[in-house]
Write an enzyme that holds these catalytic residues in place. Structure first.
Site, mmCIF file in Angstrom:
data_model
loop_
_atom_site.group_PDB
_atom_site.id
_atom_site.type_symbol
_atom_site.label_atom_id
_atom_site.label_comp_id
_atom_site.label_asym_id
_atom_site.label_seq_id
_atom_site.Cartn_x
_atom_site.Cartn_y
_atom_site.Cartn_z
ATOM 1 N N GLU A 64 0.812 -1.333 0.019
ATOM 2 C CA GLU A 64 0.011 -0.065 0.166
ATOM 3 C C GLU A 64 0.824 0.964 -0.028
ATOM 4 O OE1 GLU A 64 -0.520 -2.585 1.897
ATOM 5 O OE2 GLU A 64 -2.812 -3.092 1.610
ATOM 6 N N PHE A 126 -11.944 -7.430 14.302
ATOM 7 C CA PHE A 126 -10.710 -7.749 13.159
ATOM 8 C C PHE A 126 -10.420 -6.742 12.259
ATOM 9 C CE2 PHE A 126 -9.474 -9.935 9.116
ATOM 10 C CZ PHE A 126 -8.434 -10.528 9.460
ATOM 11 N N GLN A 127 -9.048 -6.204 11.934
ATOM 12 C CA GLN A 127 -8.639 -5.257 10.927
ATOM 13 C C GLN A 127 -9.507 -3.840 11.458
ATOM 14 O OE1 GLN A 127 -8.531 -6.873 6.967
ATOM 15 N NE2 GLN A 127 -6.719 -7.634 7.431
ATOM 16 N N LYS A 176 -17.520 -0.139 6.358
ATOM 17 C CA LYS A 176 -17.947 -1.323 5.428
ATOM 18 C C LYS A 176 -19.616 -1.027 5.020
ATOM 19 C CE LYS A 176 -17.346 -6.027 3.793
ATOM 20 N NZ LYS A 176 -17.187 -7.285 3.812
ATOM 21 N N MET A 493 24.503 8.277 2.538
ATOM 22 C CA MET A 493 24.249 9.338 3.378
ATOM 23 C C MET A 493 24.794 9.250 4.646
ATOM 24 S SD MET A 493 23.826 12.589 2.948
ATOM 25 C CE MET A 493 22.930 13.331 1.447
HETATM 26 C C1 LIG Z 1 12.434 5.150 5.614
HETATM 27 C C2 LIG Z 1 13.694 5.952 5.931
HETATM 28 N N1 LIG Z 1 14.624 5.072 6.715
HETATM 29 C C3 LIG Z 1 15.843 5.737 7.146
HETATM 30 C C4 LIG Z 1 16.378 7.048 6.527
HETATM 31 C C5 LIG Z 1 17.518 7.626 6.765
HETATM 32 N N2 LIG Z 1 18.607 7.695 5.851
HETATM 33 C C6 LIG Z 1 18.519 8.888 5.084
HETATM 34 S S1 LIG Z 1 19.635 8.734 3.746
HETATM 35 C C7 LIG Z 1 19.924 7.079 4.207
HETATM 36 C C8 LIG Z 1 20.866 6.177 3.165
HETATM 37 C C9 LIG Z 1 20.207 5.772 1.918
HETATM 38 O O1 LIG Z 1 20.979 4.652 1.431
HETATM 39 P P1 LIG Z 1 21.013 4.559 -0.306
HETATM 40 O O2 LIG Z 1 19.446 4.566 -0.705
HETATM 41 O O3 LIG Z 1 21.887 3.594 -0.798
HETATM 42 O O4 LIG Z 1 21.450 5.815 -0.800
HETATM 43 P P2 LIG Z 1 22.883 6.504 -0.865
HETATM 44 O O5 LIG Z 1 23.033 7.742 0.276
HETATM 45 O O6 LIG Z 1 23.858 5.399 -0.407
HETATM 46 O O7 LIG Z 1 23.097 7.318 -2.123
HETATM 47 C C10 LIG Z 1 19.349 6.751 5.358
HETATM 48 C C11 LIG Z 1 19.227 5.479 5.866
HETATM 49 C C12 LIG Z 1 15.319 7.338 5.473
HETATM 50 N N3 LIG Z 1 15.387 8.925 5.110
HETATM 51 N N4 LIG Z 1 14.168 6.985 5.229
#
Ligand SMILES: Cc1ncc(C[n+]2csc(CCOP(=O)(O)OP(=O)(O)O)c2C)c(N)n1
Ligand SMILES: [Mg+2]
Lengths: 585, 163
Positions: A64, A126-127, A176, A493
């Site tokens: 979703e 439920f749900q 529903k 990052m």
């Molecule tokens: C759902 C979610 N969980 C955690 C984060 C924290 N976060 C920001 S950037 C990042 C790393 C992203 O890794 P990747 O997709 O490999 O991209 P890269 O930075 O290596 O280009 C994380 C864990 C986030 N922004 N969103």
């Protein structure tokens, strides 16, 4: 069921429909082409009504969350609300991240969530989840259906609220028993709706607009700072005209990229945490800032106490609560950005006045000098593929015309910095919430609605795995998205912050056991191409973009050590920046 | 600074939850909250007492305005206004203390509205400050229970907060 297909006359007041049929019919009357969703017990009546007509088409996602991002991205590309249908309980909670993502970026969306029968609500059925309670702080508004005959009105109201004022997602919870197929009610879809408690402003205050124009005309060091409000407010043309009429330097926020054409000489780049050196310097030293549809977010201002000490701030925004929230505005103008900019242009044209040309020339000279300091440079001699280079090549092969849908991380910033957006609504990313997993479903939502356009998903090996299951949806609906997986083997990052602040202690930022993305793409029935050297990039891109209707997963292995620069120094002013691993301002 | 904010709200289910939720989410204070339908049953009138600096109060008022069901918002403490709160206090009033409690209630124009051989229940209406003062004035009298309505407010003169 003949009643719902028989008559197409909207004004026929005697048309009788079930609640379920009314839901679908109201969407059709609203002009909705696609509904993104996933079925379950509480919405089965609605799905059955959907099955028995052909105006509204349904896209079955694999999770979703993806449905919400698809609808959201459609809205970002088209300006019209996207629509989602999910079941109660887990269906609704899976949609929560997507609702919050749309809310943070002010994206119009209507989310229909199933709910247990009215008489069971509150009994831990439920749900059953309290979706109104869960979604309240992350949507513009939410409502529930109490009487089936109210369905058309409530759906109209949901669209009205989602798409007017400062846009945002609206949740409509449908028990529903409101959709029973064996009970029929008079159907009438309202053309317009007016709410006494919700009358968003349209025009800006004439006096304030005059004041703003006067202030702008006295500027010696002006800057135009434009955000996502210009994109969603459809005011790019007016913004561009204003900037060019007065020869103003323009910076766009992460959400505003494309509001002003990146290829134009007056564009000085994105501003903020990973903004260009020249944009951050120009902001910091400006004497008049005209902020349009931007909200002085903390990722832009850095430390607000040190923010732009010399600037008179003109702030145009549809949301009064955004004005003087983080940074005090000297001349606030509340209204839709388009009419406000038009009014400003009219006054300027009538006055025939320009800024002090000598002062402006000097300002531009200063800005041109700033441009040479960093200039988006990166190491081009390294043997490993650089992410910046990859984005530049993607921009070349797509003539800078693609819809670029990004995930979240370093790759997102590289895409924002190195893909020059010349048109609005082409750069689609989760700026406010920063939702990893947004990119692929977003690209799907755009590709479905713009099948002839190049639609690129820029992602990382971390982000793509947050909604990788959607490769299956892509197969089912023939969505020829091009996935640019900037694979650095790290949550890049996070790693960058660990390099800069935690002496490179990579706590859980390295992912072992990554899948073979090429095989994975193939397993889903798509084309996968691995790129590991600079020489392989060009032919791989050519092949990928030549395969028009095919999804191509480009797994591009890049330098894992690369950082995003410039980067504002935490706690500093706009113009306190790291420029590379070894230089800072 | 203490502020009294009056809100005219659609009398719909969920509207109050949304308003209260806003204060919790954004970290604003609610010192007291008082709400009931008006003469028009489709509208509720709220009086909300809060405190914060000017910038916080301005944000509160703007954020309240943004809620779809909020019809009108006014910071009535910015101009001449009337503020009243109702308090019911149950105190221990055995033989020796009864006279003293009654005298105190009289001074504050309170009414004793329930009596048992060992307790008095006093009703008092006034500004929140006055109610605080009464509690102070009760001194050593053992207080068994205090019920306060929170302030209700209205602007002085011809100014109204209506549709
Ligand atoms: C759902 C979610 N969980 C955690 C984060 C924290 N976060 C920001 S950037 C990042 C790393 C992203 O890794 P990747 O997709 O490999 O991209 P890269 O930075 O290596 O280009 C994380 C864990 C986030 N922004 N969103
Ligand atoms: Mg990565």
């Amino acid at each position: 069921m003949t009643s719902q297909t028989k008559s197409t006359d909207l004004t026929n007041p005697t048309e009788m429909l079930s609640g379920a049929a009314m839901v679908i019919r109201a969407l059709a009357d609203e002009g909705v082409e696609y509904l993104y969703g996933y079925p379950g017990g509480a919405v089965l009546h609605i799905y059955d009504a959907l099955f028995q007509q052909n105006k509204v088409k349904h896209v079955l996602v694999r999770h979703e969350q993806a449905a919400t991002h698809m609808a959201d991205a459609y809205a970002r590309a088209s300006g019209k609300a996207g629509v989602v249908l999910v079941t109660s309980g887990p269906g609704a909670t899976n949609a929560v991240t997507g609702i919050a993502t749309a809310y943070m970026d002010s994206i119009p969306m209507v989310v229909l969530t199933g709910q247990v029968m009215s008489h069971l609500i509150g009994g831990d059925a439920f749900q059953e989840t309290d979706m109104l309670g869960i979604s309240r702080p992350i949507c513009k508004h939410n409502m529930s259906v109490r009487r089936p005959e109210d369905i058309p009105y409530l759906i109209k109201k949901a669209f009205h609220i989602a798409q007017t004022g400062r846009p945002g997602p609206v949740v409509l919870d449908i028990p529903k028993d409101m959709t029973m197929p064996n009970q029929a009610y008079a159907y009438h879809y309202p053309k317009d709706i007016s709410l006494r408690s919700y009358q968003p402003k349209q025009q800006g205050h004439a006096g304030q607009i005059k004041k703003a124009v006067s202030a702008l005309l006295t500027a010696k060091k002006p800057i135009l700072y434009a955000g996502g409000g210009v994109i969603m407010g459809g005011a790019s043309t007016e913004l561009t005209e204003l900037a060019q009429l007065l020869n103003l330097p323009v910076t766009n926020t992460l959400m505003g990229l494309g509001a002003y054409p990146a290829g134009d000489k007056q564009f000085i780049g994105m501003l903020g945490m990973h903004g260009s050196y020249e944009a951050n310097q120009t902001m910091h030293h400006a004497d008049v800032i005209i902020a349009v549809g931007a909200r002085f977010d903390d990722r832009v201002t850095n430390n607000t106490k040190k923010f732009c000490p010399d600037a008179t701030i003109i702030h145009i925004d549809i949301d009064p609560a955004s004005i003087s929230k983080t940074v005090n505005a000297h001349i606030p103008i509340v209204g839709l950005v388009q009419p406000v900019l038009r009014d400003m242009l009219a006054i300027l044209k009538q006055k025939k006045k320009k800024l002090d040309s000598a002062a402006l020339a000097q300002w531009w000279q200063q800005i041109e000098q700033w441009r040479t300091v960093h200039g988006g440079r990166y190491d081009t001699t390294a043997p490993l593929l650089k992410p910046q280079y990859v984005i530049e090549q993607v921009s070349k092969i797509t003539n800078g015309e693609a819809y670029v849908c990004s995930d979240v991380g370093q790759h997102q910033m590289f895409a924002a910095q190195y893909y020059p957006f010349n048109k609005p609504n082409r750069w689609i990313n989760s700026g406010g919430l920063g939702t990893m997993g947004f990119g692929l479903p977003a690209a799907m939502g755009v590709k479905l609605n713009y099948p002839d356009a190049d639609v690129v998903c820029v992602t990382g090996e971390g982000s793509i795995q947050m909604n990788i299951q959607e490769l299956s949806t892509c197969k089912q609906y023939g969505l020829g998205v091009k996935i640019i997986n900037l694979n650095n083997g790290y949550l890049g990052m996070v790693k960058q912050w660990q390099d800069m602040n935690y002496e490179s202690r990579y706590a859980s930022s390295y992912m072992d056991s990554l899948p073979d993305f090429v095989k994975l793409a193939e397993a889903y029935g798509h084309v996968g191409i691995r790129v590991t050297t600079p020489e392989e990039l060009q032919p791989a891109l050519e092949r990928a973009f030549a395969l028009k209707d095919q999804l191509v997963f480009l797994d591009i292995h890049i330098d894992p050590k690369e950082h995003v620069y410039p980067m504002q120094v935490p706690g500093g002013a706009m113009n306190d920046m790291f420029l590379s691993k070894t230089e800072r301002t | 600074m203490r502020h009294i904010i009056s809100v005219l709200l659609e009398n719909e289910s969920g509207a109050l939850a949304r308003l209260v939720g806003l204060f919790a989410q954004r970290g604003y204070n609610i010192d007291s909250l008082n709400v009931a339908p008006t003469d028009d049953p489709t509208l509720s009138r709220l009086t909300l007492v809060t405190h914060g600096n000017d910038q916080v109060i301005e944000q509160i008022s703007k954020q309240l305005h943004k809620l779809i069901e909020v019809v009108k918002v006014s910071d009535i403490s910015e101009a001449a206004h009337i503020e009243r709160e109702l308090m019911l206090v149950k105190v221990k009033a055995s033989a020796s203390q009864r006279e003293e409690v009654k005298r105190c209630a009289d001074i504050f124009r309170g009414q004793i509205i329930d009596v048992t051989p060992v307790t008095y229940t006093i009703q008092l209406v006034g500004t929140s400050d006055k109610l605080d003062a009464f509690i102070q004035a009760l001194g050593a009298t053992p207080i068994l229970e205090v019920v306060r309505s929170g302030a209700s407010g209205i602007a002085r003169g011809e100014k109204t907060l209506t549709l």
